[in-house]
Design a protein around this motif. Structure first.
Motif, PDB file in Angstrom:
ATOM      1  N   SER A  81       0.849  -1.196   0.000  1.00  0.00           N
ATOM      2  CA  SER A  81       0.000   0.000   0.000  1.00  0.00           C
ATOM      3  C   SER A  81       0.884   1.245   0.000  1.00  0.00           C
ATOM      4  O   SER A  81       2.035   1.206   0.469  1.00  0.00           O
ATOM      5  N   PRO A  82       0.382   2.372  -0.504  1.00  0.00           N
ATOM      6  CA  PRO A  82       1.191   3.602  -0.546  1.00  0.00           C
ATOM      7  C   PRO A  82       1.721   4.007   0.833  1.00  0.00           C
ATOM      8  O   PRO A  82       2.832   4.562   0.939  1.00  0.00           O
ATOM      9  N   ALA A  83       0.979   3.738   1.899  1.00  0.00           N
ATOM     10  CA  ALA A  83       1.416   4.120   3.245  1.00  0.00           C
ATOM     11  C   ALA A  83       2.539   3.228   3.762  1.00  0.00           C
ATOM     12  O   ALA A  83       3.147   3.541   4.789  1.00  0.00           O
ATOM     13  N   SER A  84       2.803   2.099   3.073  1.00  0.00           N
ATOM     14  CA  SER A  84       3.848   1.168   3.515  1.00  0.00           C
ATOM     15  C   SER A  84       5.158   1.367   2.767  1.00  0.00           C
ATOM     16  O   SER A  84       6.148   0.715   3.074  1.00  0.00           O
ATOM     17  N   VAL A  85       5.145   2.248   1.781  1.00  0.00           N
ATOM     18  CA  VAL A  85       6.330   2.532   0.994  1.00  0.00           C
ATOM     19  C   VAL A  85       6.929   3.860   1.464  1.00  0.00           C
ATOM     20  O   VAL A  85       6.243   4.699   2.043  1.00  0.00           O
ATOM     21  N   LYS A  86       8.200   4.020   1.227  1.00  0.00           N
ATOM     22  CA  LYS A  86       8.940   5.215   1.630  1.00  0.00           C
ATOM     23  C   LYS A  86       8.183   6.508   1.348  1.00  0.00           C
ATOM     24  O   LYS A  86       7.778   6.772   0.228  1.00  0.00           O
ATOM     25  N   LEU A  87       7.999   7.328   2.392  1.00  0.00           N
ATOM     26  CA  LEU A  87       7.296   8.596   2.278  1.00  0.00           C
ATOM     27  C   LEU A  87       8.200   9.737   2.758  1.00  0.00           C
ATOM     28  O   LEU A  87       8.811   9.652   3.825  1.00  0.00           O
ATOM     29  N   LYS A  88       8.247  10.811   1.993  1.00  0.00           N
ATOM     30  CA  LYS A  88       9.037  11.985   2.353  1.00  0.00           C
ATOM     31  C   LYS A  88       8.117  13.077   2.869  1.00  0.00           C
ATOM     32  O   LYS A  88       7.009  13.254   2.363  1.00  0.00           O
ATOM     33  N   ASP A  89       8.573  13.820   3.896  1.00  0.00           N
ATOM     34  CA  ASP A  89       7.732  14.889   4.427  1.00  0.00           C
ATOM     35  C   ASP A  89       8.574  15.869   5.232  1.00  0.00           C
ATOM     36  O   ASP A  89       9.653  15.530   5.735  1.00  0.00           O
ATOM     37  N   ASP A  90       8.066  17.083   5.353  1.00  0.00           N
ATOM     38  CA  ASP A  90       8.617  18.066   6.288  1.00  0.00           C
ATOM     39  C   ASP A  90       7.984  17.821   7.657  1.00  0.00           C
ATOM     40  O   ASP A  90       6.860  17.310   7.752  1.00  0.00           O
ATOM     41  N   TYR A  91       8.690  18.195   8.704  1.00  0.00           N
ATOM     42  CA  TYR A  91       8.143  17.993  10.044  1.00  0.00           C
ATOM     43  C   TYR A  91       8.641  19.072  10.984  1.00  0.00           C
ATOM     44  O   TYR A  91       9.606  19.792  10.699  1.00  0.00           O
ATOM     45  N   TYR A  92       7.968  19.167  12.109  1.00  0.00           N
ATOM     46  CA  TYR A  92       8.472  19.974  13.218  1.00  0.00           C
ATOM     47  C   TYR A  92       8.156  19.229  14.504  1.00  0.00           C
ATOM     48  O   TYR A  92       7.274  18.362  14.549  1.00  0.00           O
ATOM     49  N   SER A  93       8.881  19.529  15.562  1.00  0.00           N
ATOM     50  CA  SER A  93       8.690  18.827  16.828  1.00  0.00           C
ATOM     51  C   SER A  93       8.815  19.785  17.995  1.00  0.00           C
ATOM     52  O   SER A  93       9.444  20.843  17.897  1.00  0.00           O
ATOM     53  N   LEU A  94       8.210  19.398  19.103  1.00  0.00           N
ATOM     54  CA  LEU A  94       8.286  20.131  20.362  1.00  0.00           C
ATOM     55  C   LEU A  94       8.682  19.148  21.460  1.00  0.00           C
ATOM     56  O   LEU A  94       8.167  18.025  21.515  1.00  0.00           O
ATOM     57  N   GLY A  95       9.580  19.569  22.324  1.00  0.00           N
ATOM     58  CA  GLY A  95      10.024  18.683  23.392  1.00  0.00           C
ATOM     59  C   GLY A  95      10.348  19.453  24.655  1.00  0.00           C
ATOM     60  O   GLY A  95      10.598  20.663  24.626  1.00  0.00           O
ATOM     61  N   ALA A  96      10.347  18.746  25.755  1.00  0.00           N
ATOM     62  CA  ALA A  96      10.695  19.347  27.041  1.00  0.00           C
ATOM     63  C   ALA A  96      11.134  18.248  27.989  1.00  0.00           C
ATOM     64  O   ALA A  96      10.803  17.063  27.806  1.00  0.00           O
ATOM     65  N   GLY A  97      11.882  18.642  29.007  1.00  0.00           N
ATOM     66  CA  GLY A  97      12.329  17.667  29.990  1.00  0.00           C
ATOM     67  C   GLY A  97      12.762  18.338  31.275  1.00  0.00           C
ATOM     68  O   GLY A  97      13.054  19.541  31.305  1.00  0.00           O
ATOM     69  N   VAL A  98      12.788  17.562  32.329  1.00  0.00           N
ATOM     70  CA  VAL A  98      13.237  18.050  33.621  1.00  0.00           C
ATOM     71  C   VAL A  98      13.978  16.921  34.327  1.00  0.00           C
ATOM     72  O   VAL A  98      13.636  15.741  34.174  1.00  0.00           O
ATOM     73  N   SER A  99      15.025  17.257  35.042  1.00  0.00           N
ATOM     74  CA  SER A  99      15.781  16.267  35.811  1.00  0.00           C
ATOM     75  C   SER A  99      16.181  16.872  37.140  1.00  0.00           C
ATOM     76  O   SER A  99      16.363  18.094  37.254  1.00  0.00           O
ATOM     77  N   GLY A 100      16.325  16.043  38.134  1.00  0.00           N
ATOM     78  CA  GLY A 100      16.675  16.531  39.456  1.00  0.00           C
ATOM     79  C   GLY A 100      17.587  15.578  40.201  1.00  0.00           C
ATOM     80  O   GLY A 100      17.604  14.374  39.930  1.00  0.00           O
ATOM     81  N   ARG A 101      18.366  16.153  41.101  1.00  0.00           N
ATOM     82  CA  ARG A 101      19.247  15.371  41.972  1.00  0.00           C
ATOM     83  C   ARG A 101      19.084  15.901  43.392  1.00  0.00           C
ATOM     84  O   ARG A 101      19.254  17.097  43.635  1.00  0.00           O
TER      85      ARG A 101
END
Length: 442
Positions: free
Chosen positions: A188-208
């Protein structure tokens, strides 16, 4: 930033100030030749020839200065401290010797004494560039001391890029299936290599939370959302949390933690992970460390219980800061991912891999980096469709730079290449990702 960059900037001034007035011509030859060997990267040879004369020459500031430098270069920091303290007894204004002493004390873990001698060096008549580098190193000492105090750190980041294969699909839609007599099926078309632009958002916290100078409680949490411009069915999200304890004794640190993670695509959970990790870090000196770890985890695939597995990985790595602001690292690992269901050996595999990389400081604000990895995966039984035991060989390469425009901000453009060679057609793919990440640390 490497401390060696500080002390080598002081070489010329120290050389003329401390060697010009030497009395014994034969001794001058030994000192000068040894210093030249150090600056040619042959510190061990220099140290060996100086050590044989130490009993006779100890107390001569010319000799002791070069001996201390060579001892630092070969990681014999206690010997360096003794030699350099003898120099400063006779020549209290010797900036090069004091800077080298600060380096040796830092490598031995005496941050307070290292800070004191570096601050004294700054008060000397030294070049502005040297003073700036010393300031950077004093900041590094402060960061090390902060690591021994209770603290909380956080970050937020965003990235944008172009991914040549967002679904890790094969490039050919037509696949021959041996179990069907070699019949050619069209994916199926969704199972073959697909090219696209993307953006992402991330966050994290750590403590000692430091209970005492040796024992600390640690915890972290992070999350990331990735959105594709056209193919939203492949949008992903990932969350990870961990908590445990860390125990330090001498040059060693032992850490144990519980890890929980989940990965989702198109708002549906694809994989849940639960496990524990144990880690041993050994720091021979202030410029290198060994890290050995064991990770035990259970993988759950909601709606695909046959894929559930137990994953065990053992690995070790080494990292070091070299001359000229160069950081290098390398590591090896091996493990298993054993299927939990009966009669599906083709879903479990053995794995082994290696990682190498380097980072070169260009100036106080820019670092170049490159890292690469290789992993093999051998599956335990014949695939029911393709009638062969699957084998994957995966390589990856990342190239980029990190730019710090202002304190606590980082901009990272990079190119990531991934290639998986597999004897199963639908698992054979490649991808190329060009991205820019902007991160703010708190």
């Amino acid at each position: 930033m490497s401390f060696k960059r500080i002390v080598f900037l002081l070489t010329a001034a120290w050389f003329s100030a401390t060697l010009a007035g030497a009395v014994h011509a034969e001794a001058d030859v030994l000192v000068r030749e040894s210093l030249a060997l150090v600056e040619q990267g042959k510190a061990q040879q220099a140290f060996d020839q100086l050590a044989t004369a130490e009993a006779e020459r100890a107390g001569d500031p010319d000799f002791d200065s070069v001996l201390g430098i060579a001892a630092n270069e070969t990681g014999q920091f206690t010997r360096a401290v003794f030699a350099l303290e003898r120099v400063l007894t006779v020549q209290p204004g010797n900036s090069r010797a004091r800077a080298e002493l600060g380096r040796a004390l830092f490598a031995l873990g005496d941050n307070q004494a290292a800070r004191q001698v570096l601050q004294e060096t700054k008060r000397d008549a030294i070049p502005a560039e040297v003073a700036r580098k010393i300031d950077e190193f004093l900041q590094a000492i402060e960061r090390n001391e902060e690591a021994a105090r209770s603290s909380v750190r956080a970050y937020v980041e965003t990235a944008a890029g172009i991914d040549s294969n967002i679904n890790s699909g094969p490039g050919n839609a037509n696949v021959a299936v041996p179990s069907l007599g070699g019949l050619i099926l069209t994916l199926s078309p969704a199972s073959v290599k697909l090219k696209d632009d993307y953006y992402s958002l991330g966050a994290g916290v750590s403590g000692r939370f430091v209970i005492d100078p040796r024992l600390s409680l640690i915890a972290s949490a992070s999350g990331n959302y990735r959105f594709n411009q056209d193919h939203n069915d492949f949008d992903t999200r990932q969350f990870d949390v961990s908590g445990g304890a860390s125990y330090r004794v001498g040059k060693d640190e032992f850490t144990g933690a519980v890890q929980i993670g989940t990965y989702a695509a198109d708002n549906n959970t694809v994989r849940d992970q639960r496990g524990v990790v144990g880690e041993w870090t050994h720091r021979p000196d202030g410029a290198s460390q060994w890290t050995t770890y064991l990770q035990l985890s259970t993988l759950r695939y909601p709606g695909q219980n046959l894929r559930d597995a137990n994953r065990h990985v053992l690995g070790t790595s080494y990292a070091a800061a070299l001359r000229g602001g160069l950081l290098v690292f390398g590591g090896l690992y091996a493990g298993t991912e054993n299927e939990r269901a009966a009669n599906v050996p083709h879903l479990g595999h053995r794995l082994a891999g290696l990682r190498v990389g380097l980072q070169q400081s260009i100036n106080a604000d820019v670092d170049l980096f490159a890292n690469a990895g290789y992993e093999t995966r051998r599956y335990g039984g014949a695939d029911p469709l393709f009638l062969v035991n699957r084998r994957d060989r995966q390589t990856n390469l990342n190239l980029g730079l990190t730019w710090v425009p202002v304190v606590s901000w980082r901009v990272t453009p990079q190119l990531s290449l991934l290639r998986t060679n597999s004897n199963i057609a639908i698992s054979d793919f490649s991808k190329r990702v060009l991205s820019v990440t902007v991160r703010k640390d708190f």
